[in-house]
Design an enzyme around this catalytic site. Structure first.
Site, PDB file in Angstrom:
ATOM      1  N   SER A  87      10.518 -13.104  47.208  1.00 44.88           N
ATOM      2  CA  SER A  87      11.872 -13.358  46.756  1.00 44.88           C
ATOM      3  C   SER A  87      12.418 -12.138  46.005  1.00 44.88           C
ATOM      4  O   SER A  87      12.456 -11.044  46.559  1.00 44.88           O
ATOM      5  CB  SER A  87      11.885 -14.629  45.891  1.00 44.88           C
TER       6      SER A  87
ATOM      7  N   HIS B  24      13.573 -14.291  51.344  1.00 43.43           N
ATOM      8  CA  HIS B  24      14.329 -15.491  51.706  1.00 43.43           C
ATOM      9  C   HIS B  24      15.664 -15.470  50.987  1.00 43.43           C
ATOM     10  O   HIS B  24      15.947 -14.567  50.208  1.00 43.43           O
ATOM     11  CB  HIS B  24      13.549 -16.777  51.405  1.00 43.43           C
TER      12      HIS B  24
END
Length: 201
Positions: free
Chosen positions: A97, A122
């Site tokens: 992330s 993501h």
């Protein structure tokens, strides 16, 4: 868990450091937790301190983080870009992330991963409650953040922003070789000697 203490001896004197302060002497910053406002403040403070010590010398940011707050991560990202010291990044364990974005944001040619690490990208997520108008405001802000993060990742990796947008629709896991091909890292290190050789090139 207690923080280890390192004792250094010079001449007849001894000095005790916690392990993180000792690493800071060697211009090493360890991001080994989820990213929140408190962690971001500490990382930013260390980056600014090391720049003030020597603005031309490299800073080494070691990343083992599952990610966390986007705004906290962006504070670290912006500080990395703001300072004049080049920031080398190295993933050990995982950079997921926001951790993956910080890994990619290292100085060109100085972004590394250890051989058994993993990288995951993501889209930002968030759950909202309240009136419909408030939920709509937050949803539009998430879309704005998502577009901004995709543009930043595309800029640092050389990938088309459309591909980044597609790949981040779901959790996208990569090993070091895939992350290198994607442009998130520049090299895979198996030993410190590898890093020295890369810097010499």
């Amino acid at each position: 868990m207690p923080v280890p203490i390192v004792i250094e001896t010079s001449g007849r004197s001894e000095r005790a450091y916690d392990i993180y302060s000792r690493l800071l002497k060697d211009r090493i910053i360890l991001l080994g937790t989820p990213i929140d406002d408190q962690v971001a403040s500490l990382i930013c403070a260390q980056l600014l301190f090391l720049e003030s010590e020597n603005p031309e010398k490299e800073i080494y940011l070691y990343i083992n983080s599952p990610g966390g707050s986007v705004t906290a991560g962006m504070a670290i990202y912006d500080t990395m870009q703001y300072i004049t010291s080049p920031v080398a990044t190295l993933c050990l364990g995982q950079a997921a992330s926001m951790g993956a974005l910080l890994l990619a944001a290292g100085a060109p040619g100085m972004r590394h991963a250890l051989p058994n690490s993993r990288i995951m990208i993501h889209q930002p997520s968030g759950g909202f409650h309240g009136q419909a108008s408030d939920i709509d405001i937050h949803a539009r802000e998430v879309l704005r953040m998502k577009a901004n993060l995709n543009e930043i990742m595309a800029r640092h990796t050389g990938q088309p922003v459309e591909r980044v947008a597609d790949d981040t629709e779901r959790d996208y896991f990569m090993g070091p070789a895939e992350a290198k091909e994607y442009g998130i890292i520049d090299s895979i290190l198996t030993s410190r000697r590898d890093a020295t050789q890369n810097q010499a090139k």
